[in-house]
Design an enzyme around this catalytic site. Structure first.
Site, short mmCIF file in Angstrom:
data_model
loop_
_atom_site.label_atom_id
_atom_site.label_comp_id
_atom_site.label_asym_id
_atom_site.label_seq_id
_atom_site.Cartn_x
_atom_site.Cartn_y
_atom_site.Cartn_z
N ASP A 1 24.10 79.75 33.60
CA ASP A 1 22.79 79.60 34.21
C ASP A 1 21.79 79.53 33.04
OD1 ASP A 1 20.62 79.34 35.86
OD2 ASP A 1 21.15 81.00 37.18
C1 BGC Z 1 18.56 78.95 38.41
C2 BGC Z 1 19.65 77.93 38.64
C3 BGC Z 1 19.14 76.57 38.27
C4 BGC Z 1 18.67 76.58 36.82
C5 BGC Z 1 18.15 75.26 36.30
C6 BGC Z 1 17.92 78.85 37.04
O1 BGC Z 1 16.73 79.56 37.00
O2 BGC Z 1 19.08 80.25 38.61
O3 BGC Z 1 20.08 77.96 39.97
O4 BGC Z 1 20.13 75.60 38.49
O5 BGC Z 1 17.62 77.52 36.70
O6 BGC Z 1 16.91 74.95 36.82
#
Ligand code: BGC
Length: 699
Positions: free
Chosen positions: A240
């Protein structure tokens, strides 16, 4: 992934990998932009380009800042959120949603779409619940698998997320999940298991939180032991954004790509710091080679290096139709005790619509799931479109959010990881001016409601509450809506109440007095049209709740037994007793139970028989539509121990099938059951609290 192909693919990937320098390899395993890795142009290896889902393909950002590029070419099909999709209980609609998302991602030139989210709704307060399917692992995986297959049909990788036990936003970067392994394996992991084993998800995203003291994106237990060794996963593991905290741990875990939210790309843990450790001989280059091989294999699967790649398309009429099909089946009729719904469009000459959610667009909210929707039909617009110009539709707001909140920083993701990444949001605080303004709105609405025969209230939540980085403090309706609804029902007892949102709300103050209640979700660009069709009988509702609608959050086991939204440790003391598993076993009454959803027609369960064939168990049942309208019923199968054992819930969903029955029609269905054994009872029913048969017996 067929074995022979895999072996060949691996050989080719290995050959290509051998031609790469250390710098080039390092470039491929971390973000070189916010949504992209570095290409190796001299060898024809492209960058891997990612984008958020899951309600559509997200807007374009500048490569190194969370500023939207600002062009108008990235408006897309806005799909119903995963909670809405789960409420359809329709696997084919999950596949269709995946296909639309995959085609649009490809159409926008993406390689990986960051979804679906398959985390379990452990508490109704989690701010990201709208992105997730259900509190139930079986329903979640049954929807996630066809969804993923649909995406990947388009030479785009799904990225199932967030692995694992990522169930709260509060301190999401640091909270350590304390959970017994039985609960982890029975409740929180099955959807991931099926996503990779049956759905063949080419990629998976590690979660922010810790589990057993280790960050999920570097967890030996989750990534090495479970994902790779036990499940034999050969796809790509992506962190993540900002989920990595230690170079050696991340490198030595089976994480393949590190992504983050800052623009210091060379400083990412798996960038220069990792290169240094390799050069110093502290980490073997082989560790990196393995990651690169997997990334190259992914590129081969997506035909990025070879063969003909599908081009996809976005904003097609077919995609909009799909969004409508899903939205229609997602609407849940919670109550219709006097049969007042559907309303008659022919007899509607004047109608009053009240509530901010009638006229609010939700697409561009919620966090990383935000969407620049090509359009969004609000409920008010849907009602007007359906009724046409001869009916007079009067609209008043009745309540409102804090208007000052509306210009919130759209660039939130840049500092989204500060202070642990998430907190509890208290929205029910209002200063004097706002309280006065709301009172005026309420008085206006109540006064008008007295004068109209037909009144529809459309309220609920919005992305101030259902939002990444937030958990709700409780299940109370925001913006003094309870008081408004009470006064409206007093002024006009026939008022139809529609709630929209991604998680249940307390309804106790007025539910007994409201005869007609509908739940709709963030139902995509066609959501308002679908809702209007249900209100006026053009669509017979067939949505069923994919989660328990508690009376209040303390009735949920995560709060009653465990803890939630704690800063350091989330103690999952409730074990496997999550959602209805707890309510059923410990006799706690919800407001509306799991699987509940009414129809404008009636279904008779005429027979149900347990069949065992080739080592598999099925229920064969006959269902009849005994009402006047064509309609869809979801037949649900629950299993429970014949003799109650400690640690086993009294009932668990283990099969379902949705079926269309014309008025007066009967159908025989054969429904597969998972985990059947002789010492378990099999119940067949229309919801958890409307069980019609128990292995052949009525009741
Ligand atoms: C989120 C993810 C997301 C990623 C990219 C993170 O803050 O938890 O689900 O895909 O950002 O935007």
């Amino acid at each position: 992934m067929p074995d022979k192909n895999n072996m060949e693919m691996r050989k080719e990937a290995e050959e290509l990998m051998r031609q790469l320098t250390l710098d080039e390899k390092i470039g491929m395993i971390h973000g070189a932009e916010l949504f992209r890795t570095a290409p190796v142009e001299r060898l024809g290896i492209p960058a891997l380009t990612m984008s958020d889902g899951p309600m559509g393909v997200r807007q374009e950002f500048e490569p190194a800042s969370w500023k939207s590029v600002g062009n108008h070419d990235d408006y897309v099909t806005y799909l119903p959120c995963n909670s809405a999709l789960a409420a359809t209980w329709n696997r084919e609609l999950a596949r269709l949603t995946g296909e639309v998302l995959g085609a649009e991602a490809r159409g926008r030139g993406k390689d990986v779409i960051l979804g679906p989210g398959v985390n379990i709704k452990r508490s109704p307060l989690c701010g990201r619940n709208f992105e997730y399917f259900s509190e139930d692992p079986f329903l979640t995986k049954e929807m996630a698998v066809p969804y993923i297959q649909g995406v990947q049909k388009w030479d785009v990788a799904a990225c199932v997320k967030h692995f694992a036990a990522n169930n709260q936003e509060t301190q999401r970067l640091w909270v350590d999940v304390k959970i017994d392994e039985k609960a982890l394996r029975e409740i929180y992991l099955p959807a991931f298991y099926d996503a990779v084993k049956k759905g063949d998800s080419y990629t998976i995203m590690g979660a922010y939180n810790k589990i057993y003291g280790e960050h999920c994106c570097e967890s030996d237990f989750l990534l090495n032991q479970i994902l790779r060794k036990e499940w034999g996963y050969e796809g790509v593991v992506i962190s993540d954004w900002g989920g990595v905290h230690d170079t050696a741990k991340a490198a030595n875990s089976e994480l393949d790509i590190e992504m983050s939210v800052t623009d210091h790309f060379d400083e990412y843990y798996m960038a220069e710091p990792l290169k240094k450790l390799v050069e110093e001989g502290k980490i073997s280059e082989k560790v990196i080679d393995e990651k690169v091989i997997r990334i190259l294999m992914l590129m081969k699967r997506l035909h990025m290096l070879n063969g003909e790649r599908k081009s996809g398309a976005y904003n097609t009429p077919k995609h909009r139709q799909a969004a409508l099909d899903v939205a229609r089946e997602s609407v849940v009729l919670l109550k219709n005790s006097k049969g007042r719904l559907p309303l008659s469009p022919e007899n509607t000459k004047e109608i009053l619509v009240i509530g901010e959610n009638a006229d609010l667009m939700h697409a561009l909210g919620g966090g990383s799931a935000e969407i620049k929707a090509l359009y969004e039909i609000t409920p008010l617009m849907g009602i007007k479109m359906l009724l046409g110009g001869n009916a007079k539709v009067t609209y008043v707001k009745g309540y409102c959010q804090d208007p000052r909140e509306e210009d919130k920083d759209r660039n939130w993701q840049a500092d989204s990881l500060e202070n642990g990444g998430g907190e509890v949001e208290c929205v029910n605080q209002a200063d004097e001016a706002l309280t006065l303004y709301r009172r005026l709105l309420r008085e206006e609405a109540v006064m008008k409601a007295k004068k109209f025969d037909q009144v529809i209230f459309i309220g609920g939540l919005n992305h101030e509450q259902d939002c990444e980085g937030n958990d709700r403090a409780d299940m109370k309706l925001p913006y003094e809506q309870d008081q408004l609804i009470e006064e409206l029902l007093e002024a006009n007892p026939d008022t139809v109440v529609v709630m929209a949102g991604g998680s249940p709300v307390e309804m106790g103050r007025w539910i007994d007095r409201a005869d007609s209640v509908i739940w709709s979700w963030y139902a995509g660009m066609e959501g308002g049209r679908a809702l209007a069709e249900v209100l006026f009988g053009r669509t017979n509702p067939s949505g069923k709740l994919p989660e328990s609608f508690y009376k209040t959050h303390t009735d949920c086991s995560a709060h009653a037994w465990g803890n939630f939204a704690e800063k350091e440790t989330a103690d999952y003391a409730e074990g496997v007793f999550v959602g209805y598993r707890y309510l059923e076993s410990y006799h706690v009454e919800p407001e509306f139970c799991f699987g509940h959803g009414l129809s404008y027609t009636s279904f008779e369960y005429e027979s149900a028989e347990l069949i065992k064939e080739d080592g598999r168990a099925y229920v064969e049942c006959q269902i009849a539509n005994t009402g006047k309208m064509d309609g869809k019923e979801t037949v649900q199968i629950y299993l429970g121990p014949k003799e109650q054992k400690e640690g086993e819930p009294v009932r668990q969903l283990k099969g379902f099938e949705k079926v269309l029955l014309k008025s007066g029609e009967k159908k025989r269905l054969r429904i597969g059951i998972e985990d059947y054994s002789e010492n378990r009872n099999v119940w067949v029913g229309s919801s958890l609290k409307d069980l019609r048969m128990c292995t052949g017996r009525k009741g």
